[in-house]
Design a protein around this motif. Structure first.
Motif, PDB file in Angstrom:
ATOM      1  N   TYR A  29      20.176  11.981 -23.573  1.00  0.00           N
ATOM      2  CA  TYR A  29      18.750  11.749 -23.372  1.00  0.00           C
ATOM      3  C   TYR A  29      18.494  10.467 -22.586  1.00  0.00           C
ATOM      4  CZ  TYR A  29      17.483  15.548 -26.529  1.00  0.00           C
ATOM      5  OH  TYR A  29      17.311  16.782 -27.096  1.00  0.00           O
ATOM      6  N   PHE A  30      19.316   9.441 -22.823  1.00  0.00           N
ATOM      7  CA  PHE A  30      19.175   8.200 -22.066  1.00  0.00           C
ATOM      8  C   PHE A  30      19.428   8.439 -20.578  1.00  0.00           C
ATOM      9  CE2 PHE A  30      20.256   5.197 -25.843  1.00  0.00           C
ATOM     10  CZ  PHE A  30      18.961   5.359 -26.305  1.00  0.00           C
ATOM     11  N   LEU A  31      20.433   9.289 -20.291  1.00  0.00           N
ATOM     12  CA  LEU A  31      20.741   9.584 -18.891  1.00  0.00           C
ATOM     13  C   LEU A  31      19.563  10.295 -18.218  1.00  0.00           C
ATOM     14  CD1 LEU A  31      22.874   9.512 -16.635  1.00  0.00           C
ATOM     15  CD2 LEU A  31      23.645  11.760 -17.408  1.00  0.00           C
ATOM     16  N   LEU A  32      18.963  11.259 -18.949  1.00  0.00           N
ATOM     17  CA  LEU A  32      17.796  11.950 -18.414  1.00  0.00           C
ATOM     18  C   LEU A  32      16.614  10.994 -18.243  1.00  0.00           C
ATOM     19  CD1 LEU A  32      17.773  15.330 -20.405  1.00  0.00           C
ATOM     20  CD2 LEU A  32      18.655  14.894 -18.111  1.00  0.00           C
ATOM     21  N   SER A  33      16.549   9.980 -19.100  1.00  0.00           N
ATOM     22  CA  SER A  33      15.420   9.060 -19.078  1.00  0.00           C
ATOM     23  C   SER A  33      15.636   7.895 -18.124  1.00  0.00           C
ATOM     24  CB  SER A  33      15.175   8.492 -20.484  1.00  0.00           C
ATOM     25  OG  SER A  33      14.982   9.523 -21.423  1.00  0.00           O
ATOM     26  N   LEU A  34      16.893   7.644 -17.729  1.00  0.00           N
ATOM     27  CA  LEU A  34      17.216   6.434 -16.988  1.00  0.00           C
ATOM     28  C   LEU A  34      16.461   6.323 -15.677  1.00  0.00           C
ATOM     29  CD1 LEU A  34      18.902   3.871 -16.617  1.00  0.00           C
ATOM     30  CD2 LEU A  34      20.702   5.297 -15.611  1.00  0.00           C
ATOM     31  N   PHE A  35      16.552   7.362 -14.861  1.00  0.00           N
ATOM     32  CA  PHE A  35      15.954   7.249 -13.536  1.00  0.00           C
ATOM     33  C   PHE A  35      14.423   7.341 -13.562  1.00  0.00           C
ATOM     34  CE2 PHE A  35      20.363   8.377 -12.559  1.00  0.00           C
ATOM     35  CZ  PHE A  35      20.663   7.319 -11.697  1.00  0.00           C
ATOM     36  N   PRO A  36      13.824   8.165 -14.452  1.00  0.00           N
ATOM     37  CA  PRO A  36      12.364   8.038 -14.598  1.00  0.00           C
ATOM     38  C   PRO A  36      11.938   6.640 -15.041  1.00  0.00           C
ATOM     39  CG  PRO A  36      13.089  10.101 -15.537  1.00  0.00           C
ATOM     40  CD  PRO A  36      14.329   9.342 -15.187  1.00  0.00           C
ATOM     41  N   LEU A 248      26.146   4.252 -21.754  1.00  0.00           N
ATOM     42  CA  LEU A 248      24.969   4.684 -22.517  1.00  0.00           C
ATOM     43  C   LEU A 248      25.367   5.120 -23.919  1.00  0.00           C
ATOM     44  CD1 LEU A 248      23.062   6.715 -19.759  1.00  0.00           C
ATOM     45  CD2 LEU A 248      22.534   4.425 -20.607  1.00  0.00           C
ATOM     46  N   PHE A 249      26.536   5.734 -24.035  1.00  0.00           N
ATOM     47  CA  PHE A 249      27.055   6.130 -25.349  1.00  0.00           C
ATOM     48  C   PHE A 249      27.288   4.900 -26.230  1.00  0.00           C
ATOM     49  CE2 PHE A 249      31.027   6.810 -27.850  1.00  0.00           C
ATOM     50  CZ  PHE A 249      30.534   7.716 -28.772  1.00  0.00           C
ATOM     51  N   LEU A 250      27.906   3.869 -25.672  1.00  0.00           N
ATOM     52  CA  LEU A 250      28.149   2.634 -26.417  1.00  0.00           C
ATOM     53  C   LEU A 250      26.834   1.946 -26.773  1.00  0.00           C
ATOM     54  CD1 LEU A 250      31.177   1.213 -24.356  1.00  0.00           C
ATOM     55  CD2 LEU A 250      31.242   2.349 -26.583  1.00  0.00           C
ATOM     56  N   THR A 251      25.869   2.006 -25.863  1.00  0.00           N
ATOM     57  CA  THR A 251      24.546   1.440 -26.145  1.00  0.00           C
ATOM     58  C   THR A 251      23.903   2.163 -27.314  1.00  0.00           C
ATOM     59  OG1 THR A 251      24.215   0.799 -23.826  1.00  0.00           O
ATOM     60  CG2 THR A 251      22.242   1.024 -25.188  1.00  0.00           C
ATOM     61  N   GLY A 252      24.000   3.499 -27.322  1.00  0.00           N
ATOM     62  CA  GLY A 252      23.444   4.287 -28.418  1.00  0.00           C
ATOM     63  C   GLY A 252      24.096   3.949 -29.739  1.00  0.00           C
ATOM     64  N   ILE A 253      25.420   3.747 -29.726  1.00  0.00           N
ATOM     65  CA  ILE A 253      26.133   3.389 -30.954  1.00  0.00           C
ATOM     66  C   ILE A 253      25.583   2.090 -31.532  1.00  0.00           C
ATOM     67  CG2 ILE A 253      28.347   2.525 -31.831  1.00  0.00           C
ATOM     68  CD1 ILE A 253      29.753   4.616 -30.222  1.00  0.00           C
ATOM     69  N   MET A 254      25.399   1.081 -30.686  1.00  0.00           N
ATOM     70  CA  MET A 254      24.937  -0.222 -31.173  1.00  0.00           C
ATOM     71  C   MET A 254      23.506  -0.135 -31.685  1.00  0.00           C
ATOM     72  SD  MET A 254      27.655  -1.752 -31.034  1.00  0.00           S
ATOM     73  CE  MET A 254      26.851  -2.993 -32.045  1.00  0.00           C
ATOM     74  N   LEU A 255      22.652   0.639 -31.024  1.00  0.00           N
ATOM     75  CA  LEU A 255      21.270   0.780 -31.495  1.00  0.00           C
ATOM     76  C   LEU A 255      21.227   1.468 -32.860  1.00  0.00           C
ATOM     77  CD1 LEU A 255      19.428   1.808 -28.193  1.00  0.00           C
ATOM     78  CD2 LEU A 255      19.258  -0.372 -29.409  1.00  0.00           C
ATOM     79  N   ILE A 256      22.060   2.491 -33.038  1.00  0.00           N
ATOM     80  CA  ILE A 256      22.086   3.205 -34.318  1.00  0.00           C
ATOM     81  C   ILE A 256      22.706   2.339 -35.408  1.00  0.00           C
ATOM     82  CG2 ILE A 256      22.954   5.224 -35.535  1.00  0.00           C
ATOM     83  CD1 ILE A 256      22.898   6.715 -32.865  1.00  0.00           C
ATOM     84  N   ILE A 257      23.760   1.599 -35.068  1.00  0.00           N
ATOM     85  CA  ILE A 257      24.382   0.722 -36.062  1.00  0.00           C
ATOM     86  C   ILE A 257      23.382  -0.337 -36.526  1.00  0.00           C
ATOM     87  CG2 ILE A 257      26.087  -1.132 -36.329  1.00  0.00           C
ATOM     88  CD1 ILE A 257      28.072   0.571 -34.830  1.00  0.00           C
ATOM     89  N   GLY A 258      22.558  -0.843 -35.604  1.00  0.00           N
ATOM     90  CA  GLY A 258      21.503  -1.771 -36.013  1.00  0.00           C
ATOM     91  C   GLY A 258      20.581  -1.140 -37.044  1.00  0.00           C
ATOM     92  N   GLY A 259      20.251   0.146 -36.842  1.00  0.00           N
ATOM     93  CA  GLY A 259      19.440   0.870 -37.813  1.00  0.00           C
ATOM     94  C   GLY A 259      20.172   1.078 -39.128  1.00  0.00           C
ATOM     95  N   GLU A 260      21.475   1.344 -39.051  1.00  0.00           N
ATOM     96  CA  GLU A 260      22.275   1.522 -40.270  1.00  0.00           C
ATOM     97  C   GLU A 260      22.322   0.224 -41.083  1.00  0.00           C
ATOM     98  OE1 GLU A 260      23.343   4.168 -41.483  1.00  0.00           O
ATOM     99  OE2 GLU A 260      23.928   5.619 -39.952  1.00  0.00           O
TER     100      GLU A 260
END
Length: 274
Positions: A29-36, A248-260
């Motif tokens: 989803y980040f990849l789809l959202s990146l260029f917009p 982007l995958f690593l970015t997603g991991i860190m954002l979710i870990i912050g939530g965890e």
């Protein structure tokens, strides 16, 4: 003892909640959202009167490996042939598309708290749009402040004398300010995104963990891509996209870990009140 208990709980939740699977979905989803999102940001550049070479320098400084060339190509193409219409309907469409990544992050953070989404579609979408604007703000400030701050400082030095010791201090504070802004923005994200009510300050720990983790993992991955990886040799032109997806995958991991982390502290406080 309490911190050790929370740390062990986070490790357990990361495994049980399937953080890597959620991060993989976020990367898509980040990849789809990146260029917009980039389209939305660079649509504002004419109002800021920023030279094109400064924009390219900012991308070169942070995007890992050949990913910078992929992003630069799209940014430069737009800056060379701007379309005034993008500032009306187009900019709204770009923001709407960019919010799909934030929607996915909202669902992921709901999972970290173990709650279902009970808010209306319109409310969640408006929240996603608002949080997307916040994320755009953090991207612009966090990435631009360390670079553009240098030009601002040089401009001021043309008019007044600033001792070298003060210049060194300001250069350090530029990075510190960018990190603080990132932490505050993530606190806003962690407060509003999940369908769980808690104190705004209770999102601080996860925001700090995500900020430090993202900075470290981005620098480490960029160093690895620059010195050890051979994605371009192995995959050709697809290597750039693969590097971008991994980042982007690593970015997603860190954002979710912050939530965890926030969710683990929330459960601990809740259990202590019983």
């Amino acid at each position: 003892m309490r911190k050790k208990k929370v740390f062990n709980q986070v490790l357990k939740d990361v495994q049980e909640d399937g953080v890597c699977d959620m991060a993989a979905a976020l990367a898509y989803y980040f990849l789809l959202s990146l260029f917009p999102m980039l389209l939305f940001i660079i649509s504002l550049i004419p109002f800021l009167s920023l030279p094109q070479d400064m924009i390219v320098q900012m991308i070169d400084s942070y995007a890992p490996g050949d990913t910078s060339q992929l992003i630069e190509g799209n940014v430069t193409a737009y800056l060379d042939h701007p379309n005034g219409g993008i500032l009306s309907f187009g900019i709204i469409a770009a923001l709407w598309s960019a919010s799909s990544g934030t929607n996915a992050l909202i669902r992921a953070l709901n999972r970290t708290y173990g709650v279902d989404e009970t808010r209306s579609f319109i409310r969640v979408k408006l929240m996603a749009l608002g949080l997307t604007l916040a994320l755009i703000f953090i991207i612009v400030i966090t990435l631009a402040l360390p670079i553009f701050g240098h030009y601002i400082l040089e401009f001021i030095q043309h008019f007044i004398y600033i001792p070298d010791s003060v210049v060194s201090l300001i250069n350090v504070l530029r990075w510190v300010a960018a990190i603080i802004i990132m932490v505050l923005t993530l606190m806003v994200l962690y407060h509003f995104a999940p369908n769980q009510t808690f104190n705004f300050r209770e999102g601080l720990t996860g925001a700090v963990a995500a900020t430090i983790g993202w900075q470290a993992i981005s620098l480490g991955f960029a160093f690895y891509v620059s010195h050890f990886s051979h994605y371009s040799a192995t995959y050709g032109s697809l290597g750039t996209v693969i590097v971008l997806m991994i980042w982007l995958f690593l970015t997603g991991i860190m954002l979710i870990i912050g939530g965890e982390v926030n969710a683990a502290f929330y459960r601990t406080r809740k259990n202590n009140r019983k």
